[in-house]
Structures are given as structure tokens and as C-alpha cells.
Design an enzyme around this catalytic site. Sequence first.
Site: not given
Ligand SMILES: CC(C)=CC(=O)SCCNC(=O)CCNC(=O)[C@H](O)C(C)(C)COP(=O)(O)OP(=O)(O)OC[C@H]1O[C@@H](n2cnc3c(N)ncnc32)[C@H](O)[C@@H]1OP(=O)(O)O
Length: 258
Positions: A66, A109, A112, A132
Amino acid sequence: MTEYTTIRTEQVDRVGVITLHRPEALNALNTQLMTEVLDAVTGYERDPGIGAILITGSEKAFAAGADIKEMQPQTYADTFAGDLFAAWDQLAQARKPTIAAVAGYALGGGCELAMLCDVLLAADTAKFGQPEIKLGVIPGIGGSQRLTRAVGKAKAMEMVLTGRMIGAEEAERAGLVSRVVPAAELLTEAHKVAATIAGMSLPIAMMAKESVNRSFETTLAEGIRFERRIFHATFATADQKEGMAAFIDKRPPEFNHS
Ligand SMILES: CC(C)=CC(=O)SCCNC(=O)CCNC(=O)[C@H](O)C(C)(C)COP(=O)(O)OP(=O)(O)OC[C@H]1O[C@@H](n2cnc3c(N)ncnc32)[C@H](O)[C@@H]1OP(=O)(O)O
């Protein structure tokens, strides 16, 4: 024709395909994207020419969860009053079979969303996780329930409490995915599975799906009674007559979905 900005849709061989397309955010599931996914699913559900729905992402990410940036400023009152993520239940309620083809990250998500589908096919690059807890929250789209049913309490507890990701092989061993295929073959294989399902009688496939799903919600005795009644109901369809006649005539069946 609906114009989507965060997904791509196409229809091939009675399969309705939804490709998540937010490459700048690893397909993070923001409100816009999920609204579009659910709208496309509704369209495919209504379309008699569609027999199965396939959801996929990119090589790097099925979906990285998410959208954290969208969630971060929300208050308890916002999430409660808006019943955040309740709309996703609509995917679980889809009556046509759904297939998730996962390559790369399927986190939070994203995991999920994949688990909301009926058949889960993984590329050897797939990584599943419920991280999460690292964000100070818990799964909110069914992860603690569906993951536990899929992989059992011990592994689900470890994944949900530590945020550890598992790879495709471990996911297959644990029963989270039905099959792992080389990444380059994922879409072809997923299309094959989806088209095979879509080539069956639609009402019978829907009954089969409903019957399997019932096993998660009821006792064994009730589930078996439910299955028996639905099995009897298949004899009210033209496709039962055709399917069995085709076997006897040694020819492929020609289901007309009635
Ligand atoms: C809370 C509930 C109910 C559900 C959820 O899903 S909470 C979210 C769970 N997911 C995570 O915690 C994963 C978050 N993402 C990461 O840990 C990393 O992005 C990665 C390990 C999947 C990949 O790492 P990598 O270094 O290859 O890429 P990034 O530079 O980190 O990401 C590229 C770009 O995408 C944006 N991004 C990634 N995931 C999310 C996300 N879940 N929500 C919003 N944005 C996301 C990341 O910020 C980056 O964008 P910017 O360069 O503009 O910051």
C-alpha cells in the site's frame, strides 16, 4: 472504453488481464490504482466474454505494498471513518476465478493483493513479505488471516512479527503459491493457466471456486454438505450434459457457459 492511468487492461482468450503500472513507485497501491483495479474487475465480472481475471505487475515488483506516502499523514479518525482498505474485499468477492502472476516484490498490500486471488503463480524472482511491523502498523488487507491460512501459524508469525521476506521457492514449499516458473516464462504460463480456466464452463468454474472458498469459512461437515448440493446443481446445466457427452464421444467439450 475506460481510460486508466495506473493499470493496463487487455482481453485475450476469454481472459481479462490487469497489469499494475506505477513504475515510479514499484506499483505501490494508492487509492487511484486500487480504484482502477476494482473498476476493471467489476467490468470483467459483468462481461460474459470473460471467464478468468489475471492480475500481474512488472518484472521488479508485483506491488511494493500500500502507498506509504499516502497513508503516513492519515489519522485514526480518517482510517476508521473511511474504513481504509475495506473496498479491497470486493476482489475477494469476485465470482469469476482470479489469478495473480507475481514477479519481484509482493510486499504488504502487494502480498495481500496476490493472496486475494484464487491461483497464485510466482516467478523465481518473486519475494513475498508482510513488513508492516517495520512501519509501526500491522497488515490491514487480510494479511494476518490469509497468510496464516496459507503457510500456517509458525511461518506467518515469523513473517508478520519480523517483516522477513521469503523467496519464491520458500513460498512454494510453504503453500503460498501453486507453482514457481522462470521469470521469463511467468506471463506465458499465467496466461496458459488463466486461459485453461476460462475455457471451462463459466458457471461450473464459479461453483468450483465457491466450493473451495467455503472450506475456509465453515466446518468440514458443512463444507461437504455445501459441496454435495453444488455438485448436484451442476446437473442442472447444459455444460454438464456437454462435458460428459464429449468424454463419451471422445471429443473436446464445447461449453456454452449455461
Ligand atoms: C499498512 C498496510 C495495510 C499495507 C502496506 O502495504 S504497508 C507497505 C508495505 N511495503 C513496504 O514496506 C515496502 C516498501 N518498499 C521498500 O521497502 C523498497 O521500496 C523495496 C525493498 C520494495 C525496493 O527497494 P529499492 O531500493 O529497489 O527501491 P526504492 O528506491 O525503495 O523504491 C523506488 C520508489 O518506489 C517508492 N516506493 C516503494 N514502495 C513504496 C510504497 N509501499 N509506498 C510508496 N512508495 C513506495 C519509493 O519511495 C521510491 O520512490 P522515490 O524514489 O520517489 O522515493
